[in-house]
Design an enzyme around this catalytic site. Sequence first.
Site, PDB file in Angstrom:
ATOM      1  N   CYS A  36       0.810  -1.152  -0.048  1.00  0.00           N
ATOM      2  CA  CYS A  36      -0.262   0.143   0.031  1.00  0.00           C
ATOM      3  C   CYS A  36       0.829   1.235   0.205  1.00  0.00           C
ATOM      4  O   CYS A  36       2.005   0.824   0.011  1.00  0.00           O
ATOM      5  CB  CYS A  36      -0.999  -0.217   1.447  1.00  0.00           C
TER       6      CYS A  36
ATOM      7  N   CYS B 144       3.415   1.672   2.720  1.00  0.00           N
ATOM      8  CA  CYS B 144       4.944   0.882   2.269  1.00  0.00           C
ATOM      9  C   CYS B 144       6.213   1.647   1.838  1.00  0.00           C
ATOM     10  O   CYS B 144       6.946   1.518   2.432  1.00  0.00           O
ATOM     11  CB  CYS B 144       4.422   0.373   1.327  1.00  0.00           C
TER      12      CYS B 144
ATOM     13  N   CYS C 196       1.958  22.033  -3.740  1.00  0.00           N
ATOM     14  CA  CYS C 196       2.853  22.442  -5.097  1.00  0.00           C
ATOM     15  C   CYS C 196       2.653  24.622  -4.677  1.00  0.00           C
ATOM     16  O   CYS C 196       3.148  24.937  -5.616  1.00  0.00           O
ATOM     17  CB  CYS C 196       2.107  22.787  -6.562  1.00  0.00           C
TER      18      CYS C 196
HETATM   19 ZN   LIG Z   1       1.550  -1.036   3.349  1.00  0.00          ZN
END
Ligand SMILES: [Zn+2]
Length: 250
Positions: free
Chosen positions: A171, A174, A187
Amino acid sequence: MLSARELQRYSRQILLPQVGEEGQKKLAAARLMVIGLGGLGSPVALYLAAAGIGTLHLVDGDCIDLSNLQRQVIYKTNHLGKSKAQVAAQQLTAANPAIHIHAHNRMADAPWLRRQAGQVDLVLDCTDNLEIRHVINRSCREARRPVVMASVQGFSGQLISFDFSRNRHPCYACLFPPQARSAAQNCSSAGVIGPALGMVGSMQALEAMKWLLGLPVPSLNQLHLVEAETLGLQSLQLQRQRDCPVCGQD
Ligand SMILES: [Zn+2]
């Protein structure tokens, strides 16, 4: 059955073996959510509406500012001060009156997203805020909905997709643990070149369409780094992290 008008409107993509009439029906049946209607959300929403995605949920709580017009190409000068979600919905309805558009003039917070993500087939994260991106990651994972995420700063873009309908997939946390958020800029503080948003936003819309059509999605668990200055493209395979605070426990 597609009507004669639909066959004509979408004829250039129906001609493609990757789409065809069956693919066009899948696009017409799809329900997508676009979160963030700025520099990425503008091309994303315009291309998805033009392609005939049946239902689009547009989520943004901001109003249109003069400094947005350099890159947020869905808006015109006479829209200044108006709600992005509502103006974007009007623009897309003008582009394609046959699709269903829902404007959500609000920020995508966790309780709302938890309820709404399960009502759509796929989410596109077009925000420029790392904190909201982590909320989208967690909510889409809980709702088991795929998400296509992108961001651009300066001339540099990133694109990655996650399939949360499957277990044991990585995900977003991670890749970038939530504790790293304090170092992030958006931005408004870092600057961004407009056409790089067009490039990455087009890629993001393309990945969503591939997903709906059942075609391979190269950005699935693969971080794509787009360098608009050199036109370089790199991809890195993402592995699930065992100590990830979002997906590491199961
Ligand atoms: Zn994850």
